[in-house]
Design a protein around this motif. Sequence first.
Motif, short mmCIF file in Angstrom:
data_model
loop_
_atom_site.label_atom_id
_atom_site.label_comp_id
_atom_site.label_asym_id
_atom_site.label_seq_id
_atom_site.Cartn_x
_atom_site.Cartn_y
_atom_site.Cartn_z
N VAL A 1 0.85 -1.19 0.00
CA VAL A 1 0.00 0.00 0.00
C VAL A 1 0.89 1.24 0.00
CG1 VAL A 1 -1.76 1.31 1.24
CG2 VAL A 1 -1.87 -1.19 1.19
N ALA A 2 0.75 2.05 -1.04
CA ALA A 2 1.62 3.22 -1.22
C ALA A 2 1.02 4.48 -0.63
CB ALA A 2 1.91 3.43 -2.70
N GLY A 3 -0.25 4.42 -0.23
CA GLY A 3 -0.89 5.60 0.34
C GLY A 3 -2.39 5.52 0.23
N GLU A 4 -3.07 6.48 0.86
CA GLU A 4 -4.53 6.56 0.83
C GLU A 4 -4.94 7.98 0.52
OE1 GLU A 4 -6.53 4.92 4.29
OE2 GLU A 4 -4.70 3.85 4.87
N ALA A 5 -6.11 8.13 -0.11
CA ALA A 5 -6.65 9.45 -0.40
C ALA A 5 -8.17 9.37 -0.32
CB ALA A 5 -6.21 9.94 -1.78
N ALA A 6 -8.80 10.48 0.10
CA ALA A 6 -10.24 10.49 0.29
C ALA A 6 -10.99 11.00 -0.93
CB ALA A 6 -10.61 11.35 1.51
N ASN A 7 -10.27 11.49 -1.93
CA ASN A 7 -10.92 11.94 -3.17
C ASN A 7 -9.86 12.09 -4.25
OD1 ASN A 7 -9.85 14.79 -3.03
ND2 ASN A 7 -11.12 14.80 -1.17
N GLY A 8 -10.30 12.39 -5.45
CA GLY A 8 -9.38 12.49 -6.56
C GLY A 8 -8.35 13.59 -6.40
N ARG A 9 -8.76 14.71 -5.81
CA ARG A 9 -7.82 15.81 -5.62
C ARG A 9 -6.70 15.41 -4.69
NH1 ARG A 9 -5.74 18.86 -8.40
NH2 ARG A 9 -7.79 19.40 -9.27
N GLU A 10 -7.04 14.74 -3.58
CA GLU A 10 -6.02 14.27 -2.65
C GLU A 10 -5.07 13.28 -3.33
OE1 GLU A 10 -7.24 12.74 1.08
OE2 GLU A 10 -8.37 14.53 1.67
N ALA A 11 -5.62 12.43 -4.17
CA ALA A 11 -4.80 11.44 -4.88
C ALA A 11 -3.78 12.14 -5.77
CB ALA A 11 -5.68 10.51 -5.71
N LEU A 12 -4.22 13.15 -6.51
CA LEU A 12 -3.31 13.88 -7.40
C LEU A 12 -2.24 14.62 -6.60
CD1 LEU A 12 -5.91 15.28 -9.94
CD2 LEU A 12 -4.13 13.60 -10.43
N ASP A 13 -2.65 15.21 -5.48
CA ASP A 13 -1.69 15.92 -4.64
C ASP A 13 -0.64 14.96 -4.09
OD1 ASP A 13 -3.03 18.28 -5.08
OD2 ASP A 13 -4.08 18.29 -3.16
N LEU A 14 -1.08 13.77 -3.70
CA LEU A 14 -0.15 12.78 -3.16
C LEU A 14 0.85 12.33 -4.23
CD1 LEU A 14 -1.03 9.85 -0.79
CD2 LEU A 14 0.48 9.47 -2.73
N LEU A 15 0.35 12.08 -5.43
CA LEU A 15 1.22 11.66 -6.53
C LEU A 15 2.21 12.76 -6.89
CD1 LEU A 15 -1.37 9.83 -8.82
CD2 LEU A 15 0.41 8.77 -7.44
N GLU A 16 1.73 14.00 -6.91
CA GLU A 16 2.62 15.12 -7.22
C GLU A 16 3.70 15.26 -6.15
OE1 GLU A 16 4.35 18.03 -9.31
OE2 GLU A 16 2.61 16.86 -9.98
N SER A 17 3.32 15.07 -4.89
CA SER A 17 4.29 15.16 -3.80
C SER A 17 5.37 14.08 -3.93
CB SER A 17 3.58 15.01 -2.45
OG SER A 17 4.50 14.98 -1.39
N LEU A 18 4.95 12.86 -4.27
CA LEU A 18 5.93 11.78 -4.46
C LEU A 18 6.88 12.11 -5.60
CD1 LEU A 18 3.63 8.62 -4.07
CD2 LEU A 18 5.37 9.42 -2.45
N LYS A 19 6.32 12.64 -6.69
CA LYS A 19 7.12 12.95 -7.86
C LYS A 19 8.14 14.04 -7.55
CE LYS A 19 6.66 14.18 -12.76
NZ LYS A 19 5.68 14.46 -13.86
N VAL A 20 7.71 15.10 -6.85
CA VAL A 20 8.60 16.21 -6.51
C VAL A 20 9.73 15.74 -5.60
CG1 VAL A 20 8.72 18.37 -5.20
CG2 VAL A 20 6.86 18.01 -6.83
N ARG A 21 9.42 14.81 -4.70
CA ARG A 21 10.44 14.32 -3.76
C ARG A 21 11.31 13.22 -4.36
NH1 ARG A 21 7.73 12.11 1.10
NH2 ARG A 21 5.82 12.04 -0.12
N GLY A 22 11.04 12.88 -5.61
CA GLY A 22 11.83 11.85 -6.26
C GLY A 22 11.53 10.45 -5.76
N ARG A 23 10.36 10.25 -5.18
CA ARG A 23 9.97 8.94 -4.67
C ARG A 23 9.26 8.16 -5.77
NH1 ARG A 23 9.29 9.02 0.88
NH2 ARG A 23 8.97 6.76 0.70
N PRO A 24 9.35 6.82 -5.74
CA PRO A 24 8.67 6.04 -6.77
C PRO A 24 7.16 6.18 -6.68
CG PRO A 24 9.55 4.62 -5.04
CD PRO A 24 10.10 5.98 -4.79
N LEU A 25 6.51 6.26 -7.82
CA LEU A 25 5.06 6.36 -7.86
C LEU A 25 4.45 4.96 -7.76
CD1 LEU A 25 4.49 8.97 -10.71
CD2 LEU A 25 4.50 9.36 -8.25
#
Length: 220
Positions: free
Chosen positions: A32-56
């Motif tokens: 499990v790579a993370g949880e989100a309560a809606n689509g906006r949270e999901a996009l924010d989480l993915l963007e955060s991972l990408k900015v930090r250089g973490r695997p998506l």
Amino acid sequence: MSETIGVLVVDDHAVVRRGVVAYLEALDNVEVAGEAANGREALDLLESLKVRGRPLPGVALMDLMMPKMDGAEATAEIARRFPEVRVVILTSFGEVERVQAALENGAAGYLLKDAGPSEVAAAIYAAANDDVFLDTAVARRLAQKMRSPQSGVAALTSRERDVLVLVAKGRSNREIAAELVISERTARTHVSNLLGKLGLRSRTQAVLVAMREGLVAPPS
């Protein structure tokens, strides 16, 4: 599967998320790579991972009906901004129009929330392998409802028809190449060409067209 698949769980109901997470944690090769309560949270989480250089995560397990940003819109944004993340819809709604919208926006597959554990696992593994997994009941309804584009399957070359059948059987580009004794690049080109001729945006839609045209049998 030999590699671990990261899965993002997106659902506005915390109890549902907890249940899905608990099940996923028991699966082999799934994390499990993370949880989100809606689509906006999901996009924010993915963007955060990408900015930090973490695997998506390789897969996002996405509900359709959510506040702020629903699953269909989130799926389109993920396909545009994070194409390496494959989206599998997990919804309690069997409305063909909603699910069809998600597929048109790039979803790799979908399940109803009454799906069994083996189906959830199969959908995740299929998405991670660039394949599709369709809930049997709704797949039949979609195949019946979907209208073939004006150009139709008749516009395809014989090789493209062969490739369409293999796509509908869940074959990856690599498997198509091996079966037809062509390069993987050529297989990918054939898939792109047939999608263009049929006016389709995803392999999932190609599966539905193949079923509608009788090239493959619907799931039994």
